[in-house]
Design an enzyme around this catalytic site. Structure first.
Site, PDB file in Angstrom:
ATOM      1  N   HIS A 104       1.056  -1.111   0.132  1.00  0.00           N
ATOM      2  CA  HIS A 104      -0.218  -0.435  -0.265  1.00  0.00           C
ATOM      3  C   HIS A 104       1.344   1.488  -0.264  1.00  0.00           C
ATOM      4  CE1 HIS A 104      -3.455  -2.455   1.056  1.00  0.00           C
ATOM      5  NE2 HIS A 104      -3.838  -1.376   1.374  1.00  0.00           N
ATOM      6  N   HIS A 152       0.887  -3.397   9.519  1.00  0.00           N
ATOM      7  CA  HIS A 152       2.069  -3.452   8.734  1.00  0.00           C
ATOM      8  C   HIS A 152       2.653  -3.248  10.501  1.00  0.00           C
ATOM      9  CE1 HIS A 152       2.687  -4.785   4.702  1.00  0.00           C
ATOM     10  NE2 HIS A 152       1.799  -3.382   4.869  1.00  0.00           N
TER      11      HIS A 152
END
Length: 179
Positions: A104, A152
């Protein structure tokens, strides 16, 4: 080295979660959608399509650099095999991939970075600066969203930003989509 990285990840995650609190969750869910491979793919297709429609192969190639960057990130994930954080969000993800680097973050950095570059070069002042800055901050919030939501570790996001920025610099300096 590993303990330093662990401390960095822990401290930054704690700061992000504590700084924004639960009221920011809808905002960060929206921002993470802007970094989703589907959204990034649409930006890529739009740039490639514009390149073909205007007979600018450099523009088309710059759009193709976006999925190429995502592919490099996916290969790095397979190389490093870093597990994602143990969070409810990460466990409920539809597609389970490794954590390092953040796709992302890398995808949004090159995609929205290219759009910001185009805005700066093509829009009249002062709109070029306004739109360029708005687009340039999207990857920052996409990366923060990945940390905030628990998808993350911060070091994954930083690595994603570096990968996306490296690809963006290559496109702007070497491919030069706007001559």
């Amino acid at each position: 080295m590993r303990s330093t990285l662990h401390r960095f990840d822990h401290n930054v995650t704690h700061w992000v979660v504590q700084s924004f609190g639960q009221s920011f969750r809808p905002f960060f869910e929206f921002m993470t959608m802007l970094g989703d491979p589907l959204a990034i793919g649409l930006v890529s297709v739009a740039i490639i399509g514009t390149g073909f429609m205007t007979s600018s192969m450099r523009l088309a190639v710059s759009g193709a650099a976006i999925p190429a960057t995502l592919l490099i990130g996916a290969l790095l994930k397979l190389l490093f095999e870093r597990a994602r954080p143990v969070t409810e969000y990460a466990m409920n993800m539809k597609i389970h991939t490794f954590s390092f680097p953040s796709g992302h973050s890398s995808g949004s950095t090159i995609a929205y970075g290219l759009l910001a570059y185009f805005a700066l070069m093509k829009l009249p002042a002062p709109w070029n600066i306004v739109v360029g800055l708005m687009l340039a901050v999207v990857p920052i919030f996409v990366g923060l969203s990945r940390i905030y939501l628990g998808a993350h570790f911060p070091s994954d996001v930083v690595a994603g930003w570096i990968l996306g920025l490296a690809a963006l610099v290559i496109v702007i300096l070497i491919i030069q989509p706007l001559l």
